[in-house]
Design an enzyme around this catalytic site. Structure first.
Site, PDB file in Angstrom:
ATOM      1  N   ASN A 115       0.816  -1.126  -0.106  1.00 19.15           N
ATOM      2  CA  ASN A 115       0.122  -0.012   0.096  1.00 19.15           C
ATOM      3  C   ASN A 115       0.919   1.297   0.013  1.00 19.15           C
ATOM      4  O   ASN A 115       1.511   1.466   0.954  1.00 19.15           O
ATOM      5  CB  ASN A 115      -0.921  -0.075   1.165  1.00 19.15           C
ATOM      6  N   LYS A 132      -0.008   4.245  -0.292  1.00 19.04           N
ATOM      7  CA  LYS A 132      -0.253   5.536   0.386  1.00 19.04           C
ATOM      8  C   LYS A 132      -0.365   6.537  -0.558  1.00 19.04           C
ATOM      9  O   LYS A 132      -0.096   6.476  -1.817  1.00 19.04           O
ATOM     10  CB  LYS A 132      -0.102   5.537   1.803  1.00 19.04           C
ATOM     11  N   HIS A 160      -9.714   1.139   5.001  1.00 17.16           N
ATOM     12  CA  HIS A 160      -8.097   1.367   5.548  1.00 17.16           C
ATOM     13  C   HIS A 160      -8.466   2.277   6.887  1.00 17.16           C
ATOM     14  O   HIS A 160      -9.358   3.223   6.470  1.00 17.16           O
ATOM     15  CB  HIS A 160      -7.058   2.035   4.458  1.00 17.16           C
ATOM     16  N   GLU A 191      -6.910   4.877   7.758  1.00 15.33           N
ATOM     17  CA  GLU A 191      -6.782   6.124   7.385  1.00 15.33           C
ATOM     18  C   GLU A 191      -8.059   6.815   6.700  1.00 15.33           C
ATOM     19  O   GLU A 191      -8.337   8.114   7.108  1.00 15.33           O
ATOM     20  CB  GLU A 191      -5.278   6.353   6.650  1.00 15.33           C
ATOM     21  N   GLU A 211      -5.476  -5.034  10.488  1.00 13.07           N
ATOM     22  CA  GLU A 211      -4.393  -4.033  10.581  1.00 13.07           C
ATOM     23  C   GLU A 211      -4.774  -3.323  11.957  1.00 13.07           C
ATOM     24  O   GLU A 211      -5.595  -2.292  11.990  1.00 13.07           O
ATOM     25  CB  GLU A 211      -4.376  -2.896   9.335  1.00 13.07           C
ATOM     26  N   GLY A 227       2.287   2.312  10.639  1.00 13.48           N
ATOM     27  CA  GLY A 227       3.239   3.201  10.710  1.00 13.48           C
ATOM     28  C   GLY A 227       4.022   3.772  11.943  1.00 13.48           C
ATOM     29  O   GLY A 227       4.613   4.854  12.076  1.00 13.48           O
ATOM     30  N   SER A 253       3.046  -2.157  10.495  1.00 10.56           N
ATOM     31  CA  SER A 253       4.647  -2.270  10.678  1.00 10.56           C
ATOM     32  C   SER A 253       5.205  -3.597  10.509  1.00 10.56           C
ATOM     33  O   SER A 253       6.083  -4.087  11.345  1.00 10.56           O
ATOM     34  CB  SER A 253       4.898  -1.596  12.026  1.00 10.56           C
TER      35      SER A 253
HETATM   36  P1  PGA Z   1       2.772   0.445   7.490  1.00 14.24           P
HETATM   37  O1  PGA Z   1       1.320   0.394   7.095  1.00 14.24           O
HETATM   38  O2  PGA Z   1       3.318  -1.086   7.080  1.00 14.24           O
HETATM   39  O3  PGA Z   1       3.616   1.235   7.232  1.00 14.24           O
HETATM   40  O4  PGA Z   1       2.531   0.382   9.040  1.00 14.24           O
HETATM   41  C1  PGA Z   1       0.552  -0.780   6.704  1.00 14.24           C
HETATM   42  C2  PGA Z   1      -0.839  -0.197   6.261  1.00 14.24           C
HETATM   43  O5  PGA Z   1      -1.202   0.858   6.612  1.00 14.24           O
HETATM   44  O6  PGA Z   1      -1.371  -0.862   5.243  1.00 14.24           O
END
Ligand code: PGA
Length: 253
Positions: free
Chosen positions: A9, A11, A97, A99, A169, A175, A215
């Site tokens: 992803n 983003k 997601h 976000e 997640e 992140g 992460s």
């Molecule tokens: P990250 O994000 O691996 O940077 O923690 C994962 C995601 O949001 O899909």
């Protein structure tokens, strides 16, 4: 059949030129490397989706959109529909997601509409679920995730589940560098499979692919993927470096 999937992803990262370059690096990194049945997916920004899909043409890497609007077309300024994303080369869409839920106020009910719109195009959904830290600390995490699944996906017929992939997640892990432990991931994935089994039966649950995200990186991917109910990963930060992404794919192979 349950599948092994590693999805990146991207983003809101990488401009057009950088996206094409990263796709090219991933293509080279994977050339001649046996994928051992691992399906690889990348999700660039909308404006870069077509160019990335062109760059990856003829490779086994699939391209996903990071979102869509649930109507097929019309007066929805600034939005992109499932059929339009498909016409640019997307075969899958990431939905729900954290976000999108957090910054754009996407509710389970709105996400249910988006799921239907993606399935109507014969595309696949990678549907994200996960609790925030306060919910885990108060012991509500199983219930929160269960409710997200029920609200957005339980209107679907059993046959639709062959085109649904779930991604657990935990929001506190995204992140932050705070990865869930393999045990935390496994107990939630097993719970998710049970929730789906209770509604749709053993076969649908057994065949369901459940990814872990948050992460997940080149160092910890192998121990996460070793868990029986962790079928692959949805990777954010670590998917922006071709070498790390390749290591994560190799950890799943
Ligand atoms: P990250 O994000 O691996 O940077 O923690 C994962 C995601 O949001 O899909």
């Amino acid at each position: 059949m349950r599948r092994k999937i590693v999805a990146g992803n991207w983003k809101m990262n990488k401009n057009l030129q950088e996206s094409v370059a990263l796709a090219g690096e991933i293509k080279s990194a994977l050339a001649g490397c046996p994928l051992c049945g691992v399906e690889v997916v990348v999700a660039p920004v909308f404006t870069n989706l077509y160019a990335v899909a062109q760059e990856l043409k003829g490779t086994p890497v699939a391209v996903a959109a990071q979102n869509i609007y649930p109507k097929p077309s019309g007066a929805y300024t600034g939005e992109v529909s499932a059929p339009i994303a498909k016409s640019a080369g997307a075969s899958k869409v990431i939905l729900g997601h954290s976000e999108r839920r957090q910054y754009f106020g996407e509710t389970d009910e709105f996400l249910a509409e988006k799921v239907d719109a993606v399935l109507a195009e014969n595309m696949e959904v990678i549907f994200c679920i996960g609790e925030v830290l306060a919910q885990r600390e108060s012991g509500e995490h199983f219930q929160v995730v269960e409710q997200q699944i029920k609200n957005a996906l339980f209107h679907l017929p059993a046959s639709a589940w062959s085109r649904i992939v779930l991604a657990y997640e935990p929001v506190w892990a995204i992140g932050t560098g705070l990865t869930a432990t393999p045990e935390q991931a496994e107990e939630m994935h097993a719970h998710i499979r049970k929730v789906v089994e209770d509604k749709y039966g053993k076969q649908v649950a057994e065949d369901l692919t459940i990814l872990y995200g948050g992460s997940c990186n080149a160092k910890n991917a192998a121990t996460l993927f070793a868990q029986p109910d962790v079928d692959g990963g949805l990777i954010g930060g670590a998917s922006l470096k071709a070498e790390d992404f390749k290591t994560i794919i190799a950890a799943r192979a």
